[in-house]
Design a protein around this motif. Structure first.
Motif, PDB file in Angstrom:
ATOM      1  N   ALA A 190      -3.877   3.250  13.295  1.00  0.00           N
ATOM      2  CA  ALA A 190      -3.382   3.965  14.484  1.00  0.00           C
ATOM      3  C   ALA A 190      -2.400   3.031  15.193  1.00  0.00           C
ATOM      4  O   ALA A 190      -1.218   3.025  14.890  1.00  0.00           O
ATOM      5  N   GLY A 191      -2.886   2.191  16.094  1.00  0.00           N
ATOM      6  CA  GLY A 191      -1.981   1.224  16.739  1.00  0.00           C
ATOM      7  C   GLY A 191      -1.659   0.063  15.814  1.00  0.00           C
ATOM      8  O   GLY A 191      -0.569  -0.508  15.860  1.00  0.00           O
ATOM      9  N   GLY A 192      -2.621  -0.297  15.012  1.00  0.00           N
ATOM     10  CA  GLY A 192      -2.405  -1.381  14.032  1.00  0.00           C
ATOM     11  C   GLY A 192      -2.341  -2.761  14.638  1.00  0.00           C
ATOM     12  O   GLY A 192      -2.121  -3.740  13.934  1.00  0.00           O
TER      13      GLY A 192
ATOM     14  N   HIS B 120       0.525  15.209   8.795  1.00  0.00           N
ATOM     15  CA  HIS B 120       1.097  15.877   9.971  1.00  0.00           C
ATOM     16  C   HIS B 120       0.046  16.369  10.953  1.00  0.00           C
ATOM     17  O   HIS B 120       0.314  16.524  12.126  1.00  0.00           O
TER      18      HIS B 120
ATOM     19  N   GLN C  71      -1.331   8.016  14.468  1.00  0.00           N
ATOM     20  CA  GLN C  71      -1.087   8.052  15.911  1.00  0.00           C
ATOM     21  C   GLN C  71      -0.239   9.245  16.372  1.00  0.00           C
ATOM     22  O   GLN C  71      -0.147   9.505  17.564  1.00  0.00           O
TER      23      GLN C  71
ATOM     24  N   ILE D 204      -2.964   3.802   2.768  1.00  0.00           N
ATOM     25  CA  ILE D 204      -3.177   3.817   4.226  1.00  0.00           C
ATOM     26  C   ILE D 204      -2.621   5.099   4.838  1.00  0.00           C
ATOM     27  O   ILE D 204      -1.654   5.681   4.335  1.00  0.00           O
TER      28      ILE D 204
ATOM     29  N   ILE E 132       1.853   4.506   1.752  1.00  0.00           N
ATOM     30  CA  ILE E 132       1.744   4.938   3.157  1.00  0.00           C
ATOM     31  C   ILE E 132       1.746   6.462   3.234  1.00  0.00           C
ATOM     32  O   ILE E 132       2.611   7.117   2.649  1.00  0.00           O
TER      33      ILE E 132
ATOM     34  N   SER F  78       0.839  -1.193   0.000  1.00  0.00           N
ATOM     35  CA  SER F  78       0.000   0.000   0.000  1.00  0.00           C
ATOM     36  C   SER F  78       0.875   1.244   0.000  1.00  0.00           C
ATOM     37  O   SER F  78       2.017   1.221   0.468  1.00  0.00           O
TER      38      SER F  78
ATOM     39  N   PHE G 152      -3.148  -4.445   3.565  1.00  0.00           N
ATOM     40  CA  PHE G 152      -4.059  -3.333   3.824  1.00  0.00           C
ATOM     41  C   PHE G 152      -4.690  -2.897   2.510  1.00  0.00           C
ATOM     42  O   PHE G 152      -4.378  -3.431   1.454  1.00  0.00           O
TER      43      PHE G 152
ATOM     44  N   TYR H 175       1.705   9.797   5.926  1.00  0.00           N
ATOM     45  CA  TYR H 175       1.898  10.249   7.310  1.00  0.00           C
ATOM     46  C   TYR H 175       1.394  11.697   7.416  1.00  0.00           C
ATOM     47  O   TYR H 175       2.202  12.617   7.414  1.00  0.00           O
TER      48      TYR H 175
ATOM     49  N   TYR I  52      -1.342   6.738   8.527  1.00  0.00           N
ATOM     50  CA  TYR I  52      -0.975   6.492   9.916  1.00  0.00           C
ATOM     51  C   TYR I  52      -1.287   7.745  10.728  1.00  0.00           C
ATOM     52  O   TYR I  52      -0.861   8.852  10.365  1.00  0.00           O
TER      53      TYR I  52
END
Lengths: 277, 159
Positions: free
Chosen positions: A29-31, A10, A53, A49, A6, A4, A45, A8, A51
């Motif tokens: 989040a935690g995955g 901000h 967290q 995706i 990824i 996938s 996934f 991030y 992320y």
């Protein structure tokens, strides 16, 4: 093995923009759920995706005089020291979810947005009238936690919705009854939790809820109203009447085991009768 | 995708994919020898790491979570005085910790010793539950952690 892209983001704005632009983005989040459920060495996934967290807006905890609000990406461990989890019983319930090495990574958002069933904390948060905030690029909506259940009590998670915050009104919990029924609850066991909570004054019950949640979620609004409108302690006649109401609605659900649950509901009510004496 | 994170005090630059677990990146790319993935379910504890000072199972963590985090493995502690003290306390009286759990148990002990001067017993027990080992009684682990903390405090006071 599918790979996938990824992302991030901000901050929350960047995440919302990404969700608006690409409709099929899977939130991580935690995955831990994915890592646990997927038995193969390599994880799969959706093609894209995000992320979340590390997004500050999703990891903060605010407390006012009337409510506590925590971000959906707060880890379960971070919540251990705040309402409602600072109480002995609720902390113990939190500890039954998993060991601390999982709770240090798993998030409350992931816990509530699990698509297959209602996990450990759901019944408690439903008893405490938790409100969920969902955000999209152009709108914010606030829904009661029951929004995650359909009319038959089955999970109705809309995976395209971004859960941002969980808000719980601060209230005195004079009675709290928690019982686990059946086997494991995660990832697809036959377990469920029965939780009842009440705020009890000297001669009346200000608030009462009883929720059962596992593969489905259950609550009898009429029985709760009957309890709230009655004097406290509940006269025997009303108690029996309420138990009959619960028996009937459990039977109607055509899912829950009445013979197993009715004695537990009776035990919860008896516990409440003693709570403010 | 390239990410950076802090591993045992040094910056690591690794290349990850969405399919990788944190454990695999730490073992294959960062050459961490103390970790193994026996269960891939977050049960056995042989993949235990400290992430931002807290224990976590690297086998159920997607590798993408490592970005910008502070990761520690037992390699970061083995040469410290605290490690030697805790090791001798745990092995006092002939208690032998099984080799598959030893790294995890020492790592959790080190996290407790470093984090707090007086950990509560339930905190120690719940930490040990992350890699429960039948060879080590929870009370013995708690005593070892508390004795190590006491030794360190005494050593700090001694001029």
């Amino acid at each position: 093995m599918t790979l996938s892209e990824i992302h991030y983001p901000h901050n929350l704005q960047e995440l919302l923009l990404l969700l608006e632009r690409e409709k099929k983005v899977q939130i991580i989040a935690g995955g831990t759920t994915f890592g646990y459920i997927q038995a193969s060495r390599y994880l799969s996934f959706e093609p894209s995706i995000a992320y979340i967290q590390h997004i500050p807006e999703l990891t903060s905890i605010h407390k006012t005089e009337r409510m506590i609000s925590f971000g959906a990406a707060c880890t379960l461990s971070e919540l251990e020291h705040v309402y409602p989890f600072e109480h002995k019983q609720t902390k113990e319930l939190m500890h039954t979810i998993a060991t601390s090495a999982v709770r240090n990574i798993a998030t409350i958002g992931g816990h509530l947005m699990y698509e297959k069933r209602f996990l450990t904390l759901w019944a408690l948060l439903a008893c405490l009238d938790a409100e969920l905030e969902f955000k999209a690029f152009s709108k914010t909506s606030s829904k009661n936690i029951w929004y995650l259940a359909n009319e038959s009590g089955l999970p109705a998670i809309e995976s395209d919705k971004l859960l941002t915050r969980i808000r719980i009104p601060l209230q005195s919990i004079d009675h709290l009854f928690i019982k686990r029924i059946g086997g494991s609850i995660f990832p697809d066991g036959d377990g469920a939790y029965l939780v009842s909570a009440a705020t009890v004054d000297r001669s009346s019950i200000a608030n009462f809820k009883l929720v059962i949640a596992g593969a489905r979620a259950y609550r009898d609004y009429d029985a709760e109203q009957r309890i709230i409108s009655a004097p406290y302690p509940l006269p025997t006649k009303i108690l029996q009447n309420v138990l009959r109401m619960y028996a009937e609605s459990l039977r109607k659900s055509n899912f829950w085991n009445v013979e197993l649950l009715l004695p537990l509901i009776s035990q919860a009510l008896e516990d409440m009768q003693r709570s403010n004496r | 995708m390239n990410i950076e994170f802090n591993l045992n005090g040094s910056t690591q630059k690794v290349s990850i994919t969405s399919a990788e677990r944190a454990l695999d990146v730490l073992v294959r790319q960062c050459n961490i020898k103390s970790l193994s993935g026996a269960c891939l379910e977050g049960q056995c504890g042989s993949c235990l790491i400290l992430i931002d000072d807290r224990p976590a199972y690297s086998c159920i963590m997607p590798a993408l979570l490592l970005r910008d985090r502070r990761v520690e493995t037992i390699e970061n502690f083995t040469k410290t005085r605290e490690y030697s003290l805790l090791y001798s306390e745990i092995n006092k009286g002939g208690t032998a910790v099984c080799s598959s759990r030893q790294n995890a148990i020492m790592l959790m002990g080190m996290a407790l010793v470093r984090r707090t001067l007086a950990p509560a017993q339930d905190e120690i027990f719940s930490t040990l539950a992350n890699a429960y080992c039948d060879c080590l009684a929870p009370e013995d682990f708690a005593n070892a952690v508390l004795n190590t903390i006491q030794h360190l405090a005494t050593a700090r006071k001694t001029p």
